[in-house]
Design a protein around this motif. Structure first.
Motif, PDB file in Angstrom:
ATOM      1  N   ASP A 136      37.282  78.274  -1.774  1.00  0.00           N
ATOM      2  CA  ASP A 136      38.737  77.934  -2.116  1.00  0.00           C
ATOM      3  C   ASP A 136      39.286  78.576  -3.188  1.00  0.00           C
ATOM      4  OD1 ASP A 136      38.774  76.203   0.189  1.00  0.00           O
ATOM      5  OD2 ASP A 136      38.099  74.401  -0.950  1.00  0.00           O
ATOM      6  N   VAL A 137      38.617  78.953  -4.319  1.00  0.00           N
ATOM      7  CA  VAL A 137      39.150  79.435  -5.325  1.00  0.00           C
ATOM      8  C   VAL A 137      39.259  81.014  -5.127  1.00  0.00           C
ATOM      9  CG1 VAL A 137      38.748  80.097  -7.825  1.00  0.00           C
ATOM     10  CG2 VAL A 137      38.005  77.679  -6.982  1.00  0.00           C
ATOM     11  N   ARG A 138      38.370  81.487  -4.428  1.00  0.00           N
ATOM     12  CA  ARG A 138      38.685  82.812  -3.809  1.00  0.00           C
ATOM     13  C   ARG A 138      40.075  83.112  -3.180  1.00  0.00           C
ATOM     14  NH1 ARG A 138      37.680  86.989  -6.364  1.00  0.00           N
ATOM     15  NH2 ARG A 138      39.925  87.156  -6.097  1.00  0.00           N
ATOM     16  N   THR A 139      40.324  82.098  -2.195  1.00  0.00           N
ATOM     17  CA  THR A 139      41.341  82.102  -1.461  1.00  0.00           C
ATOM     18  C   THR A 139      42.798  81.928  -2.335  1.00  0.00           C
ATOM     19  OG1 THR A 139      40.275  80.842   0.491  1.00  0.00           O
ATOM     20  CG2 THR A 139      42.834  80.882   0.360  1.00  0.00           C
ATOM     21  N   TRP A 140      42.642  80.996  -3.405  1.00  0.00           N
ATOM     22  CA  TRP A 140      43.811  80.929  -4.244  1.00  0.00           C
ATOM     23  C   TRP A 140      44.219  82.042  -5.129  1.00  0.00           C
ATOM     24  CZ3 TRP A 140      41.266  75.775  -5.298  1.00  0.00           C
ATOM     25  CH2 TRP A 140      41.384  74.778  -3.990  1.00  0.00           C
ATOM     26  N   LEU A 141      43.041  82.647  -5.441  1.00  0.00           N
ATOM     27  CA  LEU A 141      43.118  83.925  -6.393  1.00  0.00           C
ATOM     28  C   LEU A 141      43.625  85.102  -5.424  1.00  0.00           C
ATOM     29  CD1 LEU A 141      39.746  83.917  -8.547  1.00  0.00           C
ATOM     30  CD2 LEU A 141      42.126  83.178  -9.064  1.00  0.00           C
ATOM     31  N   ASP A 148      43.459  67.422   0.285  1.00  0.00           N
ATOM     32  CA  ASP A 148      42.543  68.517   0.997  1.00  0.00           C
ATOM     33  C   ASP A 148      43.197  69.702   0.725  1.00  0.00           C
ATOM     34  OD1 ASP A 148      44.743  69.251   2.659  1.00  0.00           O
ATOM     35  OD2 ASP A 148      44.276  68.033   4.142  1.00  0.00           O
ATOM     36  N   ARG A 149      42.458  71.145   1.001  1.00  0.00           N
ATOM     37  CA  ARG A 149      42.859  72.262   0.601  1.00  0.00           C
ATOM     38  C   ARG A 149      44.060  72.601   0.615  1.00  0.00           C
ATOM     39  NH1 ARG A 149      38.435  72.632   3.471  1.00  0.00           N
ATOM     40  NH2 ARG A 149      37.177  73.100   1.827  1.00  0.00           N
ATOM     41  N   HIS A 150      44.546  72.392   1.930  1.00  0.00           N
ATOM     42  CA  HIS A 150      46.073  72.766   2.224  1.00  0.00           C
ATOM     43  C   HIS A 150      46.901  72.157   1.608  1.00  0.00           C
ATOM     44  CE1 HIS A 150      43.588  74.311   5.829  1.00  0.00           C
ATOM     45  NE2 HIS A 150      43.341  73.317   6.304  1.00  0.00           N
ATOM     46  N   LYS A 151      46.874  70.831   1.198  1.00  0.00           N
ATOM     47  CA  LYS A 151      48.000  70.212   0.237  1.00  0.00           C
ATOM     48  C   LYS A 151      47.822  70.607  -0.978  1.00  0.00           C
ATOM     49  CE  LYS A 151      48.139  65.887   3.262  1.00  0.00           C
ATOM     50  NZ  LYS A 151      48.161  64.489   3.414  1.00  0.00           N
ATOM     51  N   THR A 152      46.448  71.083  -1.320  1.00  0.00           N
ATOM     52  CA  THR A 152      46.413  71.513  -2.647  1.00  0.00           C
ATOM     53  C   THR A 152      46.934  72.714  -2.845  1.00  0.00           C
ATOM     54  OG1 THR A 152      44.385  70.229  -2.844  1.00  0.00           O
ATOM     55  CG2 THR A 152      44.564  72.180  -4.610  1.00  0.00           C
ATOM     56  N   THR A 153      46.757  73.747  -1.739  1.00  0.00           N
ATOM     57  CA  THR A 153      47.354  75.146  -1.785  1.00  0.00           C
ATOM     58  C   THR A 153      48.894  75.057  -2.170  1.00  0.00           C
ATOM     59  OG1 THR A 153      45.544  76.029  -0.500  1.00  0.00           O
ATOM     60  CG2 THR A 153      47.640  77.424  -0.784  1.00  0.00           C
ATOM     61  N   ALA A 154      49.634  73.868  -1.323  1.00  0.00           N
ATOM     62  CA  ALA A 154      50.890  73.773  -1.366  1.00  0.00           C
ATOM     63  C   ALA A 154      51.331  73.338  -2.809  1.00  0.00           C
ATOM     64  CB  ALA A 154      51.296  72.846  -0.236  1.00  0.00           C
ATOM     65  N   LEU A 155      50.522  72.448  -3.269  1.00  0.00           N
ATOM     66  CA  LEU A 155      50.860  71.912  -4.668  1.00  0.00           C
ATOM     67  C   LEU A 155      50.692  73.078  -5.938  1.00  0.00           C
ATOM     68  CD1 LEU A 155      48.954  68.503  -4.790  1.00  0.00           C
ATOM     69  CD2 LEU A 155      51.270  68.713  -5.027  1.00  0.00           C
ATOM     70  N   LEU A 156      49.711  73.938  -5.696  1.00  0.00           N
ATOM     71  CA  LEU A 156      49.612  74.947  -6.879  1.00  0.00           C
ATOM     72  C   LEU A 156      50.696  75.942  -6.569  1.00  0.00           C
ATOM     73  CD1 LEU A 156      45.575  75.523  -6.176  1.00  0.00           C
ATOM     74  CD2 LEU A 156      46.986  74.851  -8.447  1.00  0.00           C
ATOM     75  N   LEU A 157      51.046  76.156  -5.474  1.00  0.00           N
ATOM     76  CA  LEU A 157      51.992  77.195  -5.179  1.00  0.00           C
ATOM     77  C   LEU A 157      53.557  76.702  -5.784  1.00  0.00           C
ATOM     78  CD1 LEU A 157      51.545  78.244  -1.415  1.00  0.00           C
ATOM     79  CD2 LEU A 157      51.484  79.938  -3.666  1.00  0.00           C
TER      80      LEU A 157
END
Length: 600
Positions: free
Chosen positions: A405-410, A571-580
Motif C-alpha cells: 500500500d505504501v508503495r502505491t501511495w508513493l 480500508d485502503r481505498h478510503k485511505t487513499t482518498a483521505l491522503l489525496l
C-alpha cells in the motif's frame, strides 16, 4: 512355549510340572536373582504361595539356604538335612512345617556369566540328587537360561519403549498407560501436575545442547525426588508430568508444587555452565467437575497454559473459568489460521493528524479480518496473537500488505510520511522480526524511514534477557522509528522512558476520555508533553472523539492526535482518498512546528 513367546511365569510353571512328573518325589522351584542380588520367586506350583512370598526380596549370601548360597557361590548346593545345616538356620522354620527335609539348588548362569536364577529340588527325605536327576536338571538349567535371556530381552525392549533415554524417567507412553490404569479405577483420588521447564531453550541457545541435556537430566532427578513417592514422567522436550496419589500431596497441592519448584531452582552445574532451573506448573485434581482422566489432563494443560502467561515460574491450579478463556483463544487461533489461508485478512488505516491544521501526517495500520462478510477488528481476535506461530504469520502478512500500500501511495505522488505497524510480544522475542520487516519493505522498494513500529508496554514484561531493547536498537539503526503504544496502561511507564529506545509516545485513550480542564488526566498529559519535548520524543494522543478533547489537547501543547473525530480505521481505498485530500503537503510540512516527525 519359549518359542511361541508365552509368559515367563507360565513357561517356568509348566517346566516344574513336567519335571515333577518325570522325577517322582521331587518338588520343583525356580527363582530369579536381579543385578542387586535380590531373589524373586517365579514358579513353585507344589509349594504354598506363602512360602514363595516369604522368599521375595531376600538378598543372596553364603548362608542363605540352598538357593541363595548357590547364586552367591555360582555352584550347586545340596543340603541333605535342612534342620541341621547352618545355611538354612534363618529359613528352616519356613520349610520344616511343610514336611521338607532336603534341598538341592543349582545356579542358572546367564549369557554374561552372571547368575540370573536358581533351579531347586526339595525332598521329603534327607538325601541328595541322583545321577538321573542331575541329568534332568542340567537340561532344565539350559532351558531356564534361554527363557530368562529371552525374558530379559523382552523386558529391555519394554523398558526402552516406556523409558526416556536421556532422563531415565518413564516416558509419554508410560504416562498414557498410567492414565489408562487410573481410568479403570474410577473411585481413586489423584491429581496431575504438568511441569514446563522454562529456561531449556535459553540454555540451549546460550550454552549449547550439551548444557541443555545436562539441565534436563538434573531437573528430572530433582523433580522426581521432590515428588516421590508419586510418579514423575517426561512427556515432551521440556515437559514433565507428575501423577499425585499420596495423601500428603493431595491434601495441599499448592505446598507440593512450591516444594518442587524450590528444590528445582537451586543452581546446577550443567556441563561447566551454572544454570538455575526454572519451571512453571499447572495442576488439576479429580473432583466433582473433573471426573474423568481426560478432563483432568486437559484441565492441567489449561492451567499450565494460563500460568505461563500470568504466573511464569509459579503454580496455577485449574479453575473452571480458565477453560473458557483457553477455548476462546483456541477458537480465535483457528479463525485467524483460516483467514490467513483464505486471504481474508486485510490492512485498514487510521490517520494521525496535526491538531492545528488537521493535515494527515501519518497512519496507523490495523489488522481486520473478514469473517462471513463481517469485518472484525483486531480486538476480537487478539488472543490468537499470543500464539507464537500465529503472531509471526499475522505480522508477516500485515507487513506485506502495508508495504504494498505504501508503495502505491508513493507512486501516486502522495506526500506520504509514515505508517505505524503494531507488533506483539511474540514478534519481538522470535528473533525474526527484523528479517520479516526488511524483506517485506525491500520487496516493494519502500525505505524504512516510512515505518514506525508500535509496541505496547506489555512487550517488555518477561524480558529477562533484555532481548526487546536489543531488537529495537537493531531496527532503529535501519532507519525506522519506534512508538510506545497505549502509554500509561502498563507497569512502570516512566521507567521505560529511561530504559527503552523510542521516538514516539502514544498517550492511551483512557487519559483522553477523562479530559476536562480540572481533571488530573490533563495534568498528566501536560507533564508527558513536557517530558517528550525534553527527551526529543514525539507525543500522539489516541482516541480523540470530540472537539472539546482536541481543543484541550492543543491548549496543553499536544500537536498530534488520532481518533474517531478525524476518522475511523478505513480500508485502503478510503485511505487513499483521505491522503489525496488531507495529506500534509511538502511546503506546509517544511513550515510545520513539528517537522522532525517525518525526517528524524
Amino acid at each position: 512355549m519359549i518359542a511361541k513367546g508365552d509368559s515367563l511365569v507360565a513357561t517356568m510353571t509348566r517346566l516344574c510340572v513336567e519335571v515333577e512328573e518325570l522325577v517322582p518325589g521331587s518338588i520343583c522351584s525356580i527363582l530369579t536373582v536381579d543385578a542387586a542380588g535380590v531373589i524373586h520367586p517365579i514358579a513353585a506350583p507344589s509349594l504354598p504361595q506363602s512360602y514363595s512370598a516369604a522368599l521375595e526380596g531376600v538378598v543372596i549370601g553364603p548362608e542363605c539356604g540352598s538357593c541363595g548360597t548357590a547364586a552367591y557361590t555360582r555352584k550347586a548346593v545340596a543340603v541333605f538335612d535342612i534342620a541341621t545345616d547352618r545355611r538354612w538356620s534363618a529359613f528352616k522354620h519356613l520349610v520344616i512345617p511343610l514336611g521338607l527335609r532336603a534341598c538341592w539348588s543349582s545356579p542358572i548362569i546367564g549369557v554374561d556369566g552372571r547368575p540370573v536364577g536358581m533351579f531347586a529340588f526339595y525332598y521329603r527325605s534327607c538325601r541328595g540328587p541322583t545321577l538321573d536327576e542331575e541329568s534332568v536338571v542340567q537340561r532344565c538349567l539350559n532351558l531356564c537360561a534361554i527363557a530368562l535371556d529371552r525374558h530379559q530381552h523382552i523386558m529391555e525392549l519394554e523398558r526402552r519403549v516406556f523409558e526416556d533415554a536421556l532422563t531415565i524417567l518413564p516416558n509419554r507412553a508410560a504416562f498414557n498407560d498410567a492414565l489408562v490404569a487410573l481410568d479403570s479405577c474410577p473411585g481413586r483420588d489423584w491429581a496431575l501436575f504438568i511441569v514446563d521447564l522454562d529456561n531449556l531453550k535459553d540454555t540451549n541457545d546460550t550454552f549449547g545442547h550439551r548444557a541443555g541435556d545436562w539441565l534436563l537430566k538434573i531437573a528430572s532427578r530433582r523433580i522426581a525426588a521432590a515428588a516421590a513417592p508419586d510418579r514423575t514422567f517426561r512427556i515432551g522436550g521440556d515437559e514433565f508430568a507428575i501423577i499425585l496419589e499420596s495423601t500428603g500431596a493431595l491434601q495441599d497441592l499448592e505446598h507440593t508444587a512450591e516444594r518442587i519448584l524450590a528444590v528445582l531452582a537451586e543452581p546446577a552445574d550443567c556441563g561447566g555452565h551454572v544454570v538455575a532451573p526454572r519451571a512453571t506448573i499447572g495442576g488439576a485434581a479429580l473432583s466433582a467437575e473433573e471426573r474423568t482422566v481426560s478432563s483432568v489432563r486437559q484441565s492441567a494443560d489449561f492451567a499450565l497454559y494460563h500460568a505461563k502467561e500470568v504466573r511464569r515460574g509459579g503454580f496455577m491450579r485449574y479453575r473452571p473459568e480458565l477453560g473458557t478463556n483457553i477455548t476462546r483463544r483456541l477458537r480465535s487461533i483457528r479463525d485467524v489460521g483460516t483467514a490467513l489461508r483464505e486471504n481474508t485478512l486485510d490492512a485498514f488505516y487510521q490517520p494521525v493528524v496535526r491538531l492545528d491544521t488537521r493535515d494527515i501526517v501519518g497512519l496507523e495500520a490495523l489488522c481486520r479480518m473478514n469473517l462471513d462478510g463481517e469485518v472484525l477488528p483486531a480486538s476480537l481476535f487478539h488472543e490468537a496473537t499470543k500464539d507464537v506461530q500465529v503472531a509471526a504469520d499475522l505480522t508477516a502478512r500485515m507487513m506485506a500488505l502495508v508495504a504494498a500500500d505504501v508503495r502505491t501511495w508513493l507512486d501516486m505522488g502522495i506526500p506520504f510520511q509514515h505508517v505505524g505497524i503494531n507488533v506483539s510480544s511474540a514478534d519481538m522475542h522470535s528473533g525474526m522480526l527484523e528479517e520479516v520487516l526488511t524483506d517485506a519493505f525491500e520487496a516493494e522498494n519502500v525505505p524504512l524511514k516510512h515505518v514506525i513500529l508500535e509496541i505496547t508496554e506489555s512487550v517488555y514484561m518477561d524480558d529477562s534477557r533484555r532481548a526487546v531493547p536489543k531488537a529495537i536498537e537493531a531496527l532503529r539503526a535501519k532507519g525506522l522509528r519506534v512508538a510506545l503504544d497505549d502509554f500509561g496502561t502498563g507497569f512502570a511507564s516512566l521507567t521505560h522512558l529511561l530504559t527503552v529506545p523510542m521516538d514516539i509516545i502514544k498517550i492511551d485513550k483512557s487519559f483522553v476520555d477523562r479530559l476536562a480542564s480540572t481533571d488530573a488526566s490533563l495534568a498528566i498529559i501536560e507533564g508527558l508533553i513536557g517530558i517528550g519535548e525534553k527527551l526529543d520524543v514525539r507525543v500522539i494522543a489516541e482516541g480523540v472523539e470530540t472537539e472539546d478533547q482536541a481543543r484541550l489537547l492543543q491548549a496543553a501543547g499536544c500537536k498530534l492526535a488520532q481518533g474517531y473525530l478525524f476518522s475511523q480505521a478505513v480500508d485502503r481505498h478510503k485511505t487513499t482518498a483521505l491522503l489525496l485530500d488531507c495529506a500534509q503537503k511538502p511546503a506546509r510540512h517544511e513550515a510545520a512546528p513539528f517537522p522532525a516527525i517525518a525526517s528524524r
